[in-house]
Scaffold this motif. Sequence first.
Motif, PDB file in Angstrom:
ATOM      1  N   GLU A 151     -67.193 -96.629 -10.284  1.00 52.60           N
ATOM      2  CA  GLU A 151     -67.522 -96.264 -11.663  1.00 52.60           C
ATOM      3  C   GLU A 151     -69.008 -95.910 -11.802  1.00 52.60           C
ATOM      4  OE1 GLU A 151     -63.967 -99.005 -11.779  1.00 52.60           O
ATOM      5  OE2 GLU A 151     -65.823 -98.825 -10.643  1.00 52.60           O
ATOM      6  N   PHE A 152     -69.868 -96.651 -11.096  1.00 55.74           N
ATOM      7  CA  PHE A 152     -71.295 -96.350 -11.139  1.00 55.74           C
ATOM      8  C   PHE A 152     -71.580 -94.973 -10.553  1.00 55.74           C
ATOM      9  CE2 PHE A 152     -75.133 -96.329  -8.432  1.00 55.74           C
ATOM     10  CZ  PHE A 152     -76.096 -96.279  -9.435  1.00 55.74           C
ATOM     11  N   LEU A 153     -70.970 -94.660  -9.412  1.00 55.28           N
ATOM     12  CA  LEU A 153     -71.199 -93.363  -8.787  1.00 55.28           C
ATOM     13  C   LEU A 153     -70.714 -92.222  -9.682  1.00 55.28           C
ATOM     14  CD1 LEU A 153     -70.178 -94.266  -5.132  1.00 55.28           C
ATOM     15  CD2 LEU A 153     -72.490 -93.834  -5.963  1.00 55.28           C
ATOM     16  N   LEU A 154     -69.587 -92.421 -10.346  1.00 56.40           N
ATOM     17  CA  LEU A 154     -69.092 -91.392 -11.275  1.00 56.40           C
ATOM     18  C   LEU A 154     -70.036 -91.228 -12.457  1.00 56.40           C
ATOM     19  CD1 LEU A 154     -65.255 -92.150 -11.273  1.00 56.40           C
ATOM     20  CD2 LEU A 154     -66.388 -90.137 -10.324  1.00 56.40           C
ATOM     21  N   SER A 155     -70.620 -92.331 -12.918  1.00 60.81           N
ATOM     22  CA  SER A 155     -71.565 -92.226 -14.032  1.00 60.81           C
ATOM     23  C   SER A 155     -72.827 -91.476 -13.605  1.00 60.81           C
ATOM     24  CB  SER A 155     -71.915 -93.620 -14.564  1.00 60.81           C
ATOM     25  OG  SER A 155     -72.589 -94.389 -13.572  1.00 60.81           O
ATOM     26  N   VAL A 156     -73.231 -91.624 -12.323  1.00 57.90           N
ATOM     27  CA  VAL A 156     -74.366 -90.853 -11.817  1.00 57.90           C
ATOM     28  C   VAL A 156     -74.033 -89.362 -11.838  1.00 57.90           C
ATOM     29  CG1 VAL A 156     -75.785 -90.372  -9.786  1.00 57.90           C
ATOM     30  CG2 VAL A 156     -75.246 -92.732 -10.390  1.00 57.90           C
ATOM     31  N   VAL A 157     -72.815 -89.026 -11.408  1.00 60.77           N
ATOM     32  CA  VAL A 157     -72.398 -87.623 -11.415  1.00 60.77           C
ATOM     33  C   VAL A 157     -72.417 -87.069 -12.837  1.00 60.77           C
ATOM     34  CG1 VAL A 157     -70.497 -86.046 -10.910  1.00 60.77           C
ATOM     35  CG2 VAL A 157     -71.010 -87.917  -9.333  1.00 60.77           C
ATOM     36  N   LYS A 158     -71.952 -87.876 -13.778  1.00 56.23           N
ATOM     37  CA  LYS A 158     -71.885 -87.409 -15.169  1.00 56.23           C
ATOM     38  C   LYS A 158     -73.266 -87.237 -15.787  1.00 56.23           C
ATOM     39  CE  LYS A 158     -69.913 -88.636 -19.660  1.00 56.23           C
ATOM     40  NZ  LYS A 158     -69.138 -89.638 -20.411  1.00 56.23           N
TER      41      LYS A 158
END
Length: 451
Positions: A151-158
């Motif tokens: 979830e953290f990595l996806l939030s970085v992408v976003k």
Amino acid sequence: MGEESPAPAPAVEVPSYFVCPISLEIMRDPVTLSTGITYDRESIERWVFTDGHGECPVTKQRLAPADREPTPNHTLRRLIQGWCAVHAVERFPTPRPPVDAARVAAIVDAARPLLREQEEALMAPLRELADIVAESDRNRRCVQGAPGVVEFLLSVVKEHGSVGVDATSAKPLGSSQEETTCGAVQDSAKASSAEEAALSILHSLKLSEESFKRVLEGSGGEDFLETMACVLRRPSYLSRMQGIHLLKSALPAMPPARLTSASAALVDGVVRVVADRLSAKAVKVALHVLCRLCPWGRNRVKAVDARAVSALVRLLLDEGSGGCNSGGDRRACELAVVAIDHICGCAEGRLELVAHPAGLAAVACAATRLSAAGTESAMRALHAVARHSATPAVLQEMLAVGVVARLLFLVQVGAAGERTRARAREMLKMHARVWRDSPCLASHLNASYPR
């Protein structure tokens, strides 16, 4: 007399219990399974976790999920290191202890407050995570299973999407860079942005279906498809490559309701990957995604609006419809025909195929050059056009571009299966009054068709 050359040193015989049964080399990091057999860690983890085998290679005993993590054999490792020192053999260093979930959680917790800061601040923790993942399969599984990491990595992408075209965006078609980005994702330490680094880690994690389900069912599930839609429409070549692979891996874990609600922007991003030909592998991955999305909801219409038919027909033309002598990519052509078959399930898709100057000709050509499954998909698309969109102009075009000739060929040869043959026969009978004067139809067969 000349000086004699020194005699070669006698070969050292390695004790059999120092040798891994899989690699047949001296074990660097011996570990023992619950079956009592010892292997080198790298070899057994590749056997169990990467290759997906569920049994012990030597005993063939099935391994329960709880028994698949091997136990370090420190005694044997010390014996091997001592033997190497005595016999002047390269001494293997003591393996670094594997990372634990607590360390991974600490890295992520320290990086979360930096999400809305300048992306340079995020690069250090992202590189640390990338180094951990690259070190061993065990570390990769630990990072994958740690709560909140994906979830953290996806939030970085976003939060840190690419905003400008970088050097990797202008990658020419057919570049050799495809091998480095498809087979082994670019090293995160060399990524030019936080988005690329996070996507590279996500790709390297090889997330399981269970991991994707956990993400999609959590608070980040609603944003996942929208985040992927943004990634696929950004100028960064690397981000789009990694994004389409990640999306394909996530689709099997998505419930029908989420597939039905796919946005037009997501479908457009997938079609752009096909149209832009990022690489041969990326095109096939995007075609897989398109075939998976099209059957749900109004995704067919969204694909038509994204000019999917034009991109797919162009692919068939450029690849020679996958013919054996064309040098084209047969698998890509088969996936393109399957996608056209799905899109022709709606009126908008059929009209778009008919309106394309080469649409009917490309599909008809593919019908006699692909496998039985590809031929069946092509025939379904042509059958949908013949049944629902058969205007006089369309029927004349089907005659002019060789569709009728290929239908007769399939009826006579029947190599593609009985269902395909029956569908071709039905189309010929359906429009026999228009096509009966075709030079493709032998004179002795005229009596078989109604006047």
